[in-house]
Write an enzyme that holds these catalytic residues in place. Sequence first.
Site, PDB file in Angstrom:
ATOM      1  N   TRP A  74      -1.527   9.175  -4.406  1.00 26.88           N
ATOM      2  CA  TRP A  74      -1.790   8.253  -3.236  1.00 26.88           C
ATOM      3  C   TRP A  74      -1.244   8.689  -2.124  1.00 26.88           C
ATOM      4  CZ3 TRP A  74       0.616   5.466   0.624  1.00 26.88           C
ATOM      5  CH2 TRP A  74      -0.359   4.364   1.574  1.00 26.88           C
ATOM      6  N   ASN A  99       6.841  10.460  -7.250  1.00 25.42           N
ATOM      7  CA  ASN A  99       6.339   9.155  -6.494  1.00 25.42           C
ATOM      8  C   ASN A  99       7.499   8.727  -5.673  1.00 25.42           C
ATOM      9  OD1 ASN A  99       5.317   6.609  -5.966  1.00 25.42           O
ATOM     10  ND2 ASN A  99       6.102   5.882  -8.061  1.00 25.42           N
ATOM     11  N   GLY A 100       6.928   8.609  -4.446  1.00 25.95           N
ATOM     12  CA  GLY A 100       8.111   8.104  -3.285  1.00 25.95           C
ATOM     13  C   GLY A 100       7.883   9.189  -2.061  1.00 25.95           C
ATOM     14  N   LYS A 486      -9.077 -10.107   1.669  1.00 26.04           N
ATOM     15  CA  LYS A 486     -10.242  -9.739   0.559  1.00 26.04           C
ATOM     16  C   LYS A 486     -11.310  -8.794   1.285  1.00 26.04           C
ATOM     17  CE  LYS A 486      -7.945  -9.906  -2.084  1.00 26.04           C
ATOM     18  NZ  LYS A 486      -6.774 -10.272  -2.355  1.00 26.04           N
ATOM     19  N   GLU A 489     -10.565  -5.656   2.724  1.00 22.08           N
ATOM     20  CA  GLU A 489     -10.142  -4.522   1.573  1.00 22.08           C
ATOM     21  C   GLU A 489     -11.164  -3.994   0.695  1.00 22.08           C
ATOM     22  OE1 GLU A 489      -6.145  -5.549  -0.988  1.00 22.08           O
ATOM     23  OE2 GLU A 489      -7.329  -7.182  -0.728  1.00 22.08           O
ATOM     24  N   HIS A 505      -7.640 -20.597  22.359  1.00 27.29           N
ATOM     25  CA  HIS A 505      -6.518 -19.960  23.083  1.00 27.29           C
ATOM     26  C   HIS A 505      -6.838 -18.512  22.784  1.00 27.29           C
ATOM     27  CE1 HIS A 505      -4.053 -23.523  23.365  1.00 27.29           C
ATOM     28  NE2 HIS A 505      -4.182 -23.588  22.048  1.00 27.29           N
TER      29      HIS A 505
HETATM   30  C1  F6R Z   1      -4.046  -7.250  -1.490  1.00 25.44           C
HETATM   31  C2  F6R Z   1      -3.059  -6.862  -2.383  1.00 25.44           C
HETATM   32  C3  F6R Z   1      -1.787  -6.568  -1.741  1.00 25.44           C
HETATM   33  C4  F6R Z   1      -0.567  -7.161  -2.484  1.00 25.44           C
HETATM   34  C5  F6R Z   1       0.739  -6.346  -1.702  1.00 25.44           C
HETATM   35  C6  F6R Z   1       2.075  -6.859  -2.287  1.00 25.44           C
HETATM   36  O1  F6R Z   1      -5.322  -7.641  -2.294  1.00 25.44           O
HETATM   37  O2  F6R Z   1      -3.086  -6.888  -3.396  1.00 25.44           O
HETATM   38  O3  F6R Z   1      -1.795  -7.022  -0.321  1.00 25.44           O
HETATM   39  O4  F6R Z   1      -0.415  -8.356  -2.518  1.00 25.44           O
HETATM   40  O5  F6R Z   1       0.611  -5.066  -1.639  1.00 25.44           O
HETATM   41  O6  F6R Z   1       1.982  -6.599  -3.592  1.00 25.44           O
HETATM   42  P1  F6R Z   1       2.772  -6.969  -4.915  1.00 25.44           P
HETATM   43  O7  F6R Z   1       2.270  -8.630  -5.049  1.00 25.44           O
HETATM   44  O8  F6R Z   1       2.748  -6.325  -5.780  1.00 25.44           O
HETATM   45  O9  F6R Z   1       4.173  -7.122  -4.134  1.00 25.44           O
END
Ligand code: F6R
Length: 609
Positions: A74, A99-100, A486, A489, A505
């Site tokens: 990613w 990763n990171g 949702k 996304e 407002h």
């Molecule tokens: C949206 C979604 C993200 C996670 C967020 C936190 O559908 O999945 O917004 O909720 O990245 O992730 P967690 O819950 O793993 O800390």
Amino acid sequence: MCGIVGAVAERNVVQILLEGLRRLEYRGYDSAGVALIHNDDLNIVRRIGKVKALSDAINDENGLGTTGIAHTRWATHGGVTEANAHPHVSSERFAVVHNGIIENHKSLRESLTAKGYRFNSDTDTETIAHTVADIRKGTDTLLEAVLSAVKSFHGAYGTVIVDKHDPSTMVVARSGSPLVIGLGIGENFIASDQMALLPVTRRFIFLEEGDVAEIKRESVRIIDANGNDVEREVTESNVEHDAGDKAGYRHYMLKEIYEQPSVIRNTLQGRVSPDGVASDIFGRGSDEIFAKTEHVKIIACGTSYHAGMTARYWLEAFAGVSCDVEIASEFRYRKSVVKPNSLLVTISQSGETADTLAALKLAKESGYMSSLAICNVDGSSLVRESALSFMTRAGAEIGVASTKAFTTQLAGFLMLVLAIGKHKGMSSEQEQAILQGLAELPSKLEETLALANEIDDLAEEFSDKHHSLFLGRGDQYPIAMEGALKLKEISYIHAEAYASGELKHGPLALIDADMPVIVVAPNNELLEKLQSNVEEVRARGGIMYVFADKDAQFASDETMRVVNVPHCSEAIAPIVYTLPLQLLSYYVALIKGTDVDQPRNLAKSVTVE
Ligand code: F6R
């Protein structure tokens, strides 16, 4: 973000690595790559796109190796190109996956370039490869080189390094990004998530912050942040996971939406009965802590943050305890005041979200009475680093857009309301109302899922839309926010959520026939107010989609489509009303032709800040 998997074995490890990557693809899917050591050669294969593109490129010649590391990316530093895909190589000898983020990569790059190292990518990761290669010139082993190299890296990372001249060794380092060692018989493994290794082992060692480990076929040596050899506990995993199984559904997301009645039964199982909530379900000693709790601070990101926002309404209204909720990335960088006897609650599906983990770390140093993690992954960093924990038992969630993880978090919060409320004088009527709501919740969700065809039909009307507004009031406001998240996304339609009292407002200016307005309208004490907000939209020519209790007296007409949601009690309404919004975004995404399970630019586990 990014998925890492590695193996040292006697057998060819390429299929183990590819299967591991498939299971980690939720962590990122911009590009994927593998480095295999075979007959003193380093074979690197990398491809842009998903793991499928990589596995298609692997053949009998380039797919051989008894030691190998692999990565699904990613992108953070450097665009999505094959050159930026991992593994990265130095001196035609060392291969690295990471990763990171290495925050000081620019200065490292300058000094390594000055020493003659040539960079082939725009990534920060390549600085790890060259730094290790450079230091290795003066050390006897790869382990010593990595122990020395990590001192020059700033940032959060999990990394694995191999040297083709030492083909049965992987050296790994963890600082801020999770890594787990998988123990086999005569073979050992590494991954950023145990899910990747479930086909080959169930025995795991979770590395701690600052650990560096040397992994060989027959041995594992771990050195902690202070430079001492340490033994870490071996845990036997009972996690269930079959990432390959969509159970006949077209997408994981749809499967996970439909799983909600059964996973919520699991969440409730053995924890709640008609007599109340069982003691200490949030961890040993939790009841004593709840008795002392005067304030609850909730910290999370994204969908989990929306669960926290809903819980705030419940904790204050039902349990009578004050509560505030904050986005983790904000909390971690501001100075805040801790109220006396405050309980910190973090929520996370993955338990590995970098901002939430950093917020927990900061809060632990700031005088909170105790910390509770509400999480879906046992053994995750958040769970291990919190004093108390509650597993949501949603099962593995593969779809990047969170569905069942969210509703199980909400079910967990209703139990927290009961557990705290019993120390705060919650009335028995209120307690019974929540208990009854929880008892009927799975069947109410089943009834609600029966609306799927109606919602599928309605989704057609979004095919040419680019913007939308979601409205809710009270504890349905966070549900409107979750509905908007949702939709954006997975369908890429711009969606905003407002507490409907806020319409006048400002946002009313946006209303026209091209801006669908989605309203969540259970039959509660705010219904009349919501009806007035609906009229405000209608008067401005807005087109509305109203998810309403049938007693709420909304009727479909040329400006409004009403979907009747099964009648349910007030306490569980936010959970019930979540499902139609999940279905709406799913069916709109199908029409838009997007990648529902792996929407563009996202990853499931956000382990970078
Ligand atoms: C949206 C979604 C993200 C996670 C967020 C936190 O559908 O999945 O917004 O909720 O990245 O992730 P967690 O819950 O793993 O800390």
